[in-house]
Scaffold this motif. Structure first.
Motif, PDB file in Angstrom:
ATOM      1  N   ILE A 197       5.187   4.637   2.421  1.00 53.79           N
ATOM      2  CA  ILE A 197       5.622   5.846   3.140  1.00 53.79           C
ATOM      3  C   ILE A 197       6.340   5.451   4.432  1.00 53.79           C
ATOM      4  O   ILE A 197       7.403   5.993   4.758  1.00 53.79           O
ATOM      5  CB  ILE A 197       4.423   6.773   3.441  1.00 53.79           C
ATOM      6  CG1 ILE A 197       3.854   7.333   2.125  1.00 53.79           C
ATOM      7  CG2 ILE A 197       4.836   7.919   4.366  1.00 53.79           C
ATOM      8  CD1 ILE A 197       2.570   8.148   2.276  1.00 53.79           C
ATOM      9  N   VAL A 198       5.768   4.471   5.145  1.00 48.05           N
ATOM     10  CA  VAL A 198       6.388   4.020   6.400  1.00 48.05           C
ATOM     11  C   VAL A 198       7.799   3.468   6.117  1.00 48.05           C
ATOM     12  O   VAL A 198       8.763   3.786   6.822  1.00 48.05           O
ATOM     13  CB  VAL A 198       5.503   2.961   7.098  1.00 48.05           C
ATOM     14  CG1 VAL A 198       6.255   2.316   8.260  1.00 48.05           C
ATOM     15  CG2 VAL A 198       4.206   3.593   7.585  1.00 48.05           C
ATOM     16  N   THR A 249       0.836  -1.203   0.000  1.00 44.95           N
ATOM     17  CA  THR A 249       0.000   0.000   0.000  1.00 44.95           C
ATOM     18  C   THR A 249       0.873   1.256   0.000  1.00 44.95           C
ATOM     19  O   THR A 249       2.047   1.215   0.409  1.00 44.95           O
ATOM     20  CB  THR A 249      -0.911   0.075   1.249  1.00 44.95           C
ATOM     21  OG1 THR A 249      -0.077   0.200   2.405  1.00 44.95           O
ATOM     22  CG2 THR A 249      -1.803  -1.151   1.367  1.00 44.95           C
ATOM     23  N   TYR A 301       0.515   3.717   1.950  1.00 43.55           N
ATOM     24  CA  TYR A 301       0.816   4.015   3.356  1.00 43.55           C
ATOM     25  C   TYR A 301       2.052   3.241   3.824  1.00 43.55           C
ATOM     26  O   TYR A 301       2.977   3.815   4.400  1.00 43.55           O
ATOM     27  CB  TYR A 301      -0.395   3.691   4.251  1.00 43.55           C
ATOM     28  CG  TYR A 301      -0.154   4.072   5.699  1.00 43.55           C
ATOM     29  CD1 TYR A 301      -0.412   5.372   6.149  1.00 43.55           C
ATOM     30  CD2 TYR A 301       0.359   3.141   6.603  1.00 43.55           C
ATOM     31  CE1 TYR A 301      -0.165   5.728   7.472  1.00 43.55           C
ATOM     32  CE2 TYR A 301       0.610   3.491   7.920  1.00 43.55           C
ATOM     33  CZ  TYR A 301       0.339   4.788   8.352  1.00 43.55           C
ATOM     34  OH  TYR A 301       0.599   5.150   9.652  1.00 43.55           O
ATOM     35  N   ASP A 302       2.078   1.937   3.538  1.00 47.09           N
ATOM     36  CA  ASP A 302       3.224   1.125   3.960  1.00 47.09           C
ATOM     37  C   ASP A 302       4.513   1.546   3.249  1.00 47.09           C
ATOM     38  O   ASP A 302       5.611   1.442   3.803  1.00 47.09           O
ATOM     39  CB  ASP A 302       2.949  -0.368   3.712  1.00 47.09           C
ATOM     40  CG  ASP A 302       1.966  -0.939   4.735  1.00 47.09           C
ATOM     41  OD1 ASP A 302       1.728  -0.262   5.761  1.00 47.09           O
ATOM     42  OD2 ASP A 302       1.437  -2.044   4.503  1.00 47.09           O
ATOM     43  N   ILE A 362       0.254  12.623   6.400  1.00 47.54           N
ATOM     44  CA  ILE A 362      -0.315  11.318   6.752  1.00 47.54           C
ATOM     45  C   ILE A 362      -0.708  11.259   8.230  1.00 47.54           C
ATOM     46  O   ILE A 362      -1.309  10.288   8.677  1.00 47.54           O
ATOM     47  CB  ILE A 362       0.634  10.130   6.427  1.00 47.54           C
ATOM     48  CG1 ILE A 362       1.902  10.191   7.275  1.00 47.54           C
ATOM     49  CG2 ILE A 362       0.955  10.082   4.951  1.00 47.54           C
ATOM     50  CD1 ILE A 362       2.701   8.883   7.253  1.00 47.54           C
ATOM     51  N   ALA A 385      -0.636  11.728  -0.646  1.00 47.79           N
ATOM     52  CA  ALA A 385      -1.101  11.933   0.725  1.00 47.79           C
ATOM     53  C   ALA A 385      -2.038  13.129   0.844  1.00 47.79           C
ATOM     54  O   ALA A 385      -2.960  13.124   1.651  1.00 47.79           O
ATOM     55  CB  ALA A 385       0.099  12.107   1.664  1.00 47.79           C
ATOM     56  N   GLU A 440      -7.308   7.063  -0.626  1.00 49.69           N
ATOM     57  CA  GLU A 440      -7.173   6.221   0.563  1.00 49.69           C
ATOM     58  C   GLU A 440      -5.837   5.503   0.554  1.00 49.69           C
ATOM     59  O   GLU A 440      -5.727   4.367   0.072  1.00 49.69           O
ATOM     60  CB  GLU A 440      -8.328   5.222   0.610  1.00 49.69           C
ATOM     61  CG  GLU A 440      -9.608   5.868   1.100  1.00 49.69           C
ATOM     62  CD  GLU A 440     -10.536   4.806   1.692  1.00 49.69           C
ATOM     63  OE1 GLU A 440     -10.344   4.419   2.872  1.00 49.69           O
ATOM     64  OE2 GLU A 440     -11.439   4.356   0.972  1.00 49.69           O
ATOM     65  N   ILE A 441      -4.830   6.172   1.090  1.00 45.25           N
ATOM     66  CA  ILE A 441      -3.463   5.663   0.946  1.00 45.25           C
ATOM     67  C   ILE A 441      -3.222   4.346   1.681  1.00 45.25           C
ATOM     68  O   ILE A 441      -2.276   3.640   1.377  1.00 45.25           O
ATOM     69  CB  ILE A 441      -2.405   6.710   1.396  1.00 45.25           C
ATOM     70  CG1 ILE A 441      -2.615   7.119   2.852  1.00 45.25           C
ATOM     71  CG2 ILE A 441      -2.433   7.922   0.496  1.00 45.25           C
ATOM     72  CD1 ILE A 441      -1.472   7.956   3.396  1.00 45.25           C
ATOM     73  N   SER A 442      -4.108   4.011   2.631  1.00 44.83           N
ATOM     74  CA  SER A 442      -3.895   2.721   3.307  1.00 44.83           C
ATOM     75  C   SER A 442      -4.549   1.574   2.524  1.00 44.83           C
ATOM     76  O   SER A 442      -4.454   0.422   2.914  1.00 44.83           O
ATOM     77  CB  SER A 442      -4.443   2.765   4.731  1.00 44.83           C
ATOM     78  OG  SER A 442      -5.805   3.083   4.696  1.00 44.83           O
TER      79      SER A 442
END
Lengths: 212, 212
Positions: free
Chosen positions: A100-101, A95, A97-98, B133, A132, A137-139
């Motif tokens: 980005i993490v 994803t 989100y992941d 985020i 973002a 829905e970035i997740s």
């Protein structure tokens, strides 16, 4: 190779040869008002350094070599493989989100995306920031639908010079390049990612050449 | 300064001097099995280049100068003011959202924040991504509450060497530095932002030195 500080007569000789080439040592001596014997050590240094070319029975020529050539030669001798970092990779179904993490955890500016082990895309901090704030829905969405996709990716190779890679980084306005090895499978090009070269690597190399 | 390719006898002389310094030309000649007259041009080149030091009545010393010093000297001669870019500035009350928009419009990796015309903070793409985020209302909160604030900002100056600035960028793991001029007002330090130096500027300078 060693640097030599030229004296003022040697500098004058270079100017004379530039203007009158080809020119014999007798002619240079007569312009300067000195004997040929006096000029001998000067001409030896200027030909040893490659600044002047001497051709028998013709005279001296200016070859155009100077200190900048030496620096250029040294800088051009470094290859991407000598200074590259490890690549940070995610797969296309990761994803946003992941991704980005991962970018924060690894503290890198670009992440390379693979499909079946080969390079399929690249995402930068800028791309992720755009996502973002874009309200998506970035997740949920996979990085594969937002990344820059092959063949629109500039790559480099371990045996390419750092200068070539730096030129690609500047010309294409990217922060880093995937370092790849090309494999041909069933007549199609696949790129295995073996490293990463960024402006940070180049800044470090700059510091190394500076001697600091 | 010009580069000279040393011949093998000159290289041997350097090794002899390194091992036996101080050593006289008679002693070097005897080790090599040649006459002093034969050595004269070699010793002239080695002292002119600064590789050897000659002290009257003592002998020759090795000074430690080589081609890397030349490159280093050239690289160290460039100052921040020679290669800096224009700074991109916002005020502290600009929203995080508008700061992100400015970052995209200007295509920079860092934005400098001012208060009453002087540097008060810095925000990077990474900071803004964290905000984006983090679930905060980026169209309402001002950049002033999320930025890295003075005095926790590393700055540089137009007359500082690019090498010093590159060292700060690498050591502090930032992408760019504000180029500032210090003003003392009522006994307090204020920094006027006059430019920006980034890894991009340094990569361009690297290309310039490479001659490409």
């Amino acid at each position: 190779m060693v640097p030599i500080q030229l004296n003022s007569r040697q500098t004058k000789i270079i100017d004379i040869v530039k203007e009158h080439e080809p020119i014999t040592s007798e002619q240079i001596a007569s312009i300067l008002g000195v004997t040929r014997a006096t000029l001998r050590p000067d001409l030896a240094i200027l030909t040893m350094s490659g600044i002047l070319d001497a051709r028998p029975k013709v005279g001296y020529f200016y070859s155009g070599v100077d200190e900048n050539n030496l620096i250029s030669k040294k800088i051009n001798s470094k290859n991407v493989g000598d200074i590259m970092s490890l690549p940070i990779l995610v797969t296309e179904d990761t994803t946003v989100y992941d991704t980005i993490v991962t970018m924060f955890l690894e503290n890198v500016g670009s992440i390379f995306v693979t499909n079946k082990g080969y390079l399929s895309g690249v995402v930068s901090r800028k791309d992720l920031l755009k996502n973002a704030i874009g309200g998506s829905e970035i997740s949920k969405i996979p990085v594969g639908i937002t990344m820059t996709r092959m063949p629109n990716i500039v790559v480099t190779y371990p045996n390419e010079s750092v200068v070539e890679a730096a030129r690609k980084i500047i010309d294409h306005e990217v922060d880093s390049l995937p370092v790849t090895e090309l494999e041909i499978i069933d007549g199609k090009e696949h790129y295995k990612v073996v490293g990463r070269i960024s402006k940070t690597n180049i800044t470090r190399l700059f510091l190394e050449f500076s001697g600091s």
